[in-house]
Structure formats: structure tokens, C-alpha cells
Design an enzyme around this catalytic site. Structure first.
Site, mmCIF file in Angstrom:
data_model
loop_
_atom_site.group_PDB
_atom_site.id
_atom_site.type_symbol
_atom_site.label_atom_id
_atom_site.label_comp_id
_atom_site.label_asym_id
_atom_site.label_seq_id
_atom_site.Cartn_x
_atom_site.Cartn_y
_atom_site.Cartn_z
ATOM 1 N N GLN A 1 0.832 -1.219 0.000
ATOM 2 C CA GLN A 1 0.000 0.000 0.000
ATOM 3 C C GLN A 1 0.860 1.260 0.000
ATOM 4 O O GLN A 1 0.581 2.226 -0.716
ATOM 5 C CB GLN A 1 -0.914 -0.031 1.246
ATOM 6 C CG GLN A 1 -2.053 0.960 1.196
ATOM 7 C CD GLN A 1 -3.043 0.625 0.085
ATOM 8 O OE1 GLN A 1 -3.122 -0.498 -0.382
ATOM 9 N NE2 GLN A 1 -3.766 1.630 -0.369
ATOM 10 N N GLU B 1 3.614 -25.219 8.979
ATOM 11 C CA GLU B 1 4.049 -25.393 10.376
ATOM 12 C C GLU B 1 2.892 -25.135 11.340
ATOM 13 O O GLU B 1 3.076 -24.613 12.435
ATOM 14 C CB GLU B 1 5.224 -24.450 10.646
ATOM 15 C CG GLU B 1 6.255 -24.945 11.626
ATOM 16 C CD GLU B 1 6.856 -26.291 11.264
ATOM 17 O OE1 GLU B 1 6.793 -26.714 10.098
ATOM 18 O OE2 GLU B 1 7.370 -26.941 12.185
HETATM 19 C C1 LIG Z 1 5.204 -24.039 0.932
HETATM 20 C C2 LIG Z 1 4.799 -25.155 1.848
HETATM 21 C C3 LIG Z 1 5.794 -25.934 2.442
HETATM 22 C C4 LIG Z 1 5.430 -27.004 3.280
HETATM 23 N N1 LIG Z 1 6.412 -27.833 3.782
HETATM 24 C C5 LIG Z 1 6.054 -28.946 4.467
HETATM 25 C C6 LIG Z 1 7.041 -29.909 4.875
HETATM 26 O O1 LIG Z 1 8.259 -29.735 4.648
HETATM 27 N N2 LIG Z 1 6.627 -31.028 5.518
HETATM 28 C C7 LIG Z 1 5.310 -31.267 5.781
HETATM 29 O O2 LIG Z 1 5.010 -32.304 6.373
HETATM 30 N N3 LIG Z 1 4.350 -30.381 5.409
HETATM 31 C C8 LIG Z 1 4.684 -29.235 4.752
HETATM 32 N N4 LIG Z 1 3.716 -28.339 4.341
HETATM 33 C C9 LIG Z 1 2.307 -28.633 4.602
HETATM 34 C C10 LIG Z 1 1.653 -27.714 5.616
HETATM 35 O O3 LIG Z 1 2.169 -27.979 6.902
HETATM 36 C C11 LIG Z 1 0.140 -27.894 5.516
HETATM 37 O O4 LIG Z 1 -0.265 -27.338 4.274
HETATM 38 C C12 LIG Z 1 -0.601 -27.223 6.651
HETATM 39 O O5 LIG Z 1 -0.366 -27.895 7.864
HETATM 40 C C13 LIG Z 1 -2.117 -27.161 6.408
HETATM 41 O O6 LIG Z 1 -2.605 -28.419 6.054
HETATM 42 P P1 LIG Z 1 -3.571 -28.551 4.763
HETATM 43 O O7 LIG Z 1 -2.884 -27.882 3.638
HETATM 44 O O8 LIG Z 1 -3.928 -29.969 4.613
HETATM 45 O O9 LIG Z 1 -4.853 -27.694 5.120
HETATM 46 P P2 LIG Z 1 -6.129 -28.247 5.910
HETATM 47 O O10 LIG Z 1 -5.697 -28.977 7.116
HETATM 48 O O11 LIG Z 1 -7.016 -28.949 4.943
HETATM 49 O O12 LIG Z 1 -6.824 -26.887 6.352
HETATM 50 C C14 LIG Z 1 -7.675 -26.120 5.481
HETATM 51 C C15 LIG Z 1 -8.221 -24.943 6.288
HETATM 52 O O13 LIG Z 1 -9.042 -25.427 7.370
HETATM 53 C C16 LIG Z 1 -8.526 -24.949 8.614
HETATM 54 N N5 LIG Z 1 -8.706 -25.982 9.622
HETATM 55 C C17 LIG Z 1 -8.305 -27.282 9.559
HETATM 56 N N6 LIG Z 1 -8.634 -27.932 10.681
HETATM 57 C C18 LIG Z 1 -9.215 -27.011 11.495
HETATM 58 C C19 LIG Z 1 -9.767 -27.056 12.811
HETATM 59 N N7 LIG Z 1 -9.756 -28.168 13.541
HETATM 60 N N8 LIG Z 1 -10.302 -25.916 13.309
HETATM 61 C C20 LIG Z 1 -10.326 -24.776 12.586
HETATM 62 N N9 LIG Z 1 -9.811 -24.667 11.345
HETATM 63 C C21 LIG Z 1 -9.279 -25.778 10.804
HETATM 64 C C22 LIG Z 1 -7.057 -24.642 8.352
HETATM 65 O O14 LIG Z 1 -6.555 -23.697 9.291
HETATM 66 C C23 LIG Z 1 -7.116 -24.102 6.936
HETATM 67 O O15 LIG Z 1 -7.519 -22.751 6.962
HETATM 68 C C24 LIG Z 1 4.056 -27.251 3.536
HETATM 69 C C25 LIG Z 1 3.077 -26.437 2.960
HETATM 70 C C26 LIG Z 1 3.420 -25.411 2.116
HETATM 71 C C27 LIG Z 1 2.317 -24.589 1.478
#
Ligand SMILES: Cc1cc2nc3c(=O)[nH]c(=O)nc-3n(C[C@H](O)[C@H](O)[C@H](O)COP(=O)(O)OP(=O)(O)OC[C@H]3O[C@@H](n4cnc5c(N)ncnc54)[C@H](O)[C@@H]3O)c2cc1C
Length: 378
Positions: free
Chosen positions: A335, A362
Site C-alpha cells: 500500500q 508449520e
Molecule cells: C510451501 C509449503 C511448504 C510445506 N512444507 C512442508 C514440509 O516440509 N513437511 C510437511 O510435512 N508439510 C509441509 N507443508 C504442509 C503444511 O504444513 C500444511 O499445508 C498445513 O499444515 C495445512 O494443512 P492442509 O494444507 O492440509 O490444510 P487443511 O488442514 O485442509 O486446512 C484447510 C483450512 O481449514 C482450517 N482448519 C483445519 N482444521 C481445522 C480445525 N480443527 N479448526 C479450525 N480450522 C481448521 C485450516 O486452518 C485451513 O484454513 C508445507 C506447505 C506449504 C504450502
């Protein structure tokens, strides 16, 4: 607050970032190339593998040292900072829960420059760690792994994978958190395959890939800890890693302030630099205040664990605050730059893209709030 050794390390990382990372950040973002040359230089300078004990060739330093260095690297580019520091997630699981044989096998190779990935997330289970479905079936002296992981950082470069898999509880959910175990799998093991890097919004030079296990047989001696301890090891790993990931955000936040301050002092509108307009000055004041708060929360969470104190609450607070405040700071930075904030000519559009994932990996911000609320009720 910091001792002279910590200040020296911080200064070393700061100088390195200015010289090696900042000049290359935009190009690495454009090409999505892994920052191998920067990795090699940082390794040679002693900026990596900081928490590996000296007996395995590491620096034997704590979480605060890691947090300080990570913040500086991420001020240059959080994609580079992430690519350089992901080893510590896998290493910490081995340092704190691995057998002597596992430590001697993996840690010296990480110190020598090899990479390790931390593989928990699956297509069907990210936040829901207890719901992951990759299976590790016991077969005599071996385990046979089948399933897939996604979003695994540095997977296309890693020599080792610290893999979370279900050893008990039938289908996902039945055994819940008690059915998980954790294993070390080495690259080249038959049945292990890594996909191409996924294309993504930010942190583009830090590769993230799918990882597939197709009847991947490993000796039982590669299990970290006892069978069924996987969930506890994952949660313990977060206590060590979240201060560092909070520092990813602090680094980006610091850069947002730096760039915004410089621009606001030179860009003129209505006859004066925009910093003289109170609405712009207020943005900078808020950005600097939240930066200091985020930094102190990150340092505190790291300090607590270095001093043997439980830091689950502090680590989640630090990660949550750092992620939310850096996203706010990056939004305001764009911004402050006006139209030029939307241009690739200036670094703030990259800071904005890079910041977003801090609210996701994380442990998402929603998950941090659940952890904090649970900790408050203890
Ligand atoms: C660039 C990048 C690097 C990564 N590196 C690693 C890695 O090295 N190793 C590894 O293991 N993982 C890694 N990840 C994975 C990352 O840790 C997950 O994407 C993250 O934990 C979210 O999980 P998900 O994508 O399945 O989202 P989901 O769990 O499906 O969540 C979707 C949405 O629902 C919300 N939500 C889910 N459950 C609840 C609840 N109980 N209450 C309220 N809200 C909820 C979440 O906050 C989110 O907004 C990486 C991800 C990215 C994008």
C-alpha cells in the site's frame, strides 16, 4: 539481551544476507532455482545445521541461535531461508528421539551438506496429523511403507526423509494419534519416489514436492523412537521448529519495514515525502511496533526451550503473531508503494507473496489458536 557470541553470529548472518542473498533473491524467485551456491557458502561459513551436537560435527547451538540466523537469512529472502533451514526439522527429530546409530548415520552427512526432509503432510491430512494414512506394516525385521505425502520441502534434493506413518489403528482415525510412528527413509530405497516441484505463489526457490511410497521396505532399525510415539515426536518437533518459523516471518517483516521506510522518505506527493502524511507515518509506526513484538515472542519461545522449559504455548503464540503481523506488514508495504507496490520492479510484491504461507505451514493460524486455547486450559 543477546550475549556477544549470539551477536557475532547474528552479524555474520546479516553480512552474508546483504552480500549473497539480497542481490539474488528476485532472480531466484523468477527462475525457481534451488539456491545451491548460497547453500554451499552458508554451510562453509558455519550458518547451517546449528543445532546438531558438536559430537556429530555440528555447532551444538540452541534454538535461539537458530532463530537469530534464520531471521537474518529470511530478511534477504524467505524462500532461501526456508531452503537453508528445513534440515533442522528432520535433524531435530533425530537429535531428540533418534538412536545413537541413527544419529551417527544421518547427522554427520547433514553437516557435510546433504539435505533431509520432514514428511508429515498428506493430500488428505495436513492440520489433522492424527488422520494421516500412509501405512507402515511390520514384516519380520522390516517395515513396508505405502502411501503418499505432499508439500514436502526440499524433497527433490533430500538424501533422507523423516516420515510419519500409521503402524497401528487400522484405518486413519481408528488408531488416531496413538497409531503413528516415525521412520528415516534414505533416497534410493526401492519404492520411494519424489515428484516434480509444485508451482506456488511465493517462496518459489524453496522446492516442495509430493513423495510416494510404493511397498517401500526399510529395516525396523530405521524407526525413530518406539512404535506409536509418532504423534508425540511430531508435537515435540513443533516446539523446536515454531520459534524458527516465527523468525521466517520476523525476517520478512523487518524487510517490509526497511523497504517501506526508504520509499516513504523519498516518494513525494502533494509537495512532501509521503512519510510526512500522518496516515502513512502511522502505518510505519504500527509495522515497527508489531515487528519488535513478533521478534521478542520468537526469541522468548526459543529461549524457553533452550533453558529446558516447556514452550508449547510460547511457540504457538510466537508463530501465530509472527504470521499474522508479517501478512499485515506486507499488505501495508504494498500500500505504501502504491502502484509500484504491485510491480515486480520493487521487492514488496515478492514480500507479500512470500508472507502468505507463514499463515499456513508449520500449523495454520487457526491451528495455533486451538493449541493456545488448549494450553490456556492446562
Ligand atoms: C510451501 C509449503 C511448504 C510445506 N512444507 C512442508 C514440509 O516440509 N513437511 C510437511 O510435512 N508439510 C509441509 N507443508 C504442509 C503444511 O504444513 C500444511 O499445508 C498445513 O499444515 C495445512 O494443512 P492442509 O494444507 O492440509 O490444510 P487443511 O488442514 O485442509 O486446512 C484447510 C483450512 O481449514 C482450517 N482448519 C483445519 N482444521 C481445522 C480445525 N480443527 N479448526 C479450525 N480450522 C481448521 C485450516 O486452518 C485451513 O484454513 C508445507 C506447505 C506449504 C504450502
Amino acid at each position: 539481551m543477546l550475549d556477544s557470541e549470539e551477536r557475532q553470529l547474528q552479524q555474520l548472518a546479516r553480512t552474508f544476507t546483504g552480500r549473497e542473498i539480497i542481490p539474488q533473491a528476485a532472480e531466484l524467485d523468477r527462475t525457481k532455482a534451488f539456491p545451491q551456491a548460497i547453500y554451499n557458502q552458508a554451510l562453509a561459513l558455519g550458518l547451517l545445521n546449528l543445532t546438531v551436537p558438536e559430537s556429530y560435527g555440528g555447532a551444538g547451538l540452541g534454538c535461539l541461535a537458530l532463530t537469530l540466523v534464520t531471521e537474518e537469512l529470511c530478511r534477504g529472502c524467505v524462500g532461501v531461508g526456508a531452503a537453508l533451514s528445513i534440515n533442522s526439522l528432520a535433524a531435530d527429530a533425530i537429535i531428540h528421539h533418534g538412536s545413537e546409530g541413527q544419529k551417527q548415520w544421518v547427522l554427520p552427512r547433514l553437516v557435510a551438506g546433504e539435505l533431509a526432509s520432514y514428511a508429515a503432510t498428506e493430500p488428505g491430512a495436513g492440520s489433522d496429523v492424527a488422520g494421516l494414512q500412509t501405512r507402515a506394516a511390520r514384516d519380520g525385521d522390516d517395515y513396508v511403507l505405502s502411501g503418499s505425502k505432499t508439500w514436502i520441502s526440499n524433497a527433490n534434493r533430500a538424501s533422507f526423509f523423516v516420515v510419519f506413518a500409521r503402524t497401528g489403528g487400522g484405518q486413519a482415525g481408528e488408531g488416531g494419534s496413538r497409531g503413528l510412528s516415525v521412520f528415516i527413509v534414505e533416497r534410493g530405497t526401492p519404492g520411494l519416489r519424489v515428484g516434480e516441484p509444485l508451482d506456488k505463489l511465493g517462496q518459489r526457490c524453496a522446492p516442495t514436492c509430493e513423495v510416494f511410497f510404493d511397498d517401500c521396505r526399510i529395516p525396523a532399525s530405521q524407526r525413530i523412537g518406539e512404535e506409536g510415539q509418532g504423534f508425540r515426536i511430531a508435537m515435540d518437533a513443533f516446539d523446536h521448529s515454531r520459534p524458527m518459523v516465527a523468525a521466517f516471518g520476523v525476517g520478512v517483516h523487518a524487510r517490509c519495514l526497511e523497504e517501506s521506510l526508504a520509499y516513504a522518505q523519498t516518494r513525494q506527493t502533494m509537495g512532501q515525502p509521503i512519510i510526512r502524511h500522518q496516515l502513512i507515518a502511522a502505518k510505519l509506526a504500527e509495522m515497527s511496533t508489531s515487528l519488535e513484538a513478533a521478534r521478542l515472542l520468537a526469541y522468548r519461545a526459543a529461549w524457553l526451550i533452550d533453558h529446558g522449559q516447556r514452550n508449547t504455548l510460547a511457540a504457538s503464540q510466537a508463530k501465530l503473531f509472527a504470521a499474522e503481523s508479517v501478512m499485515a506488514a506486507a499488505t501495508e508495504a504494498v500500500q505504501i508503494f502504491g502502484g509500484m507496490g504491485y510491480s515486480t520492479e520493487y521487492p514488496v510484491e515478492k514480500l507479500f507473496r512470500d508472507a502468505k504461507v507463514l499463515q499456513i505451514y508449520e500449523g495454520t493460524s487457526e491451528i495455533q489458536k486451538l493449541v493456545i486455547a488448549r494450553e490456556l486450559q492446562r
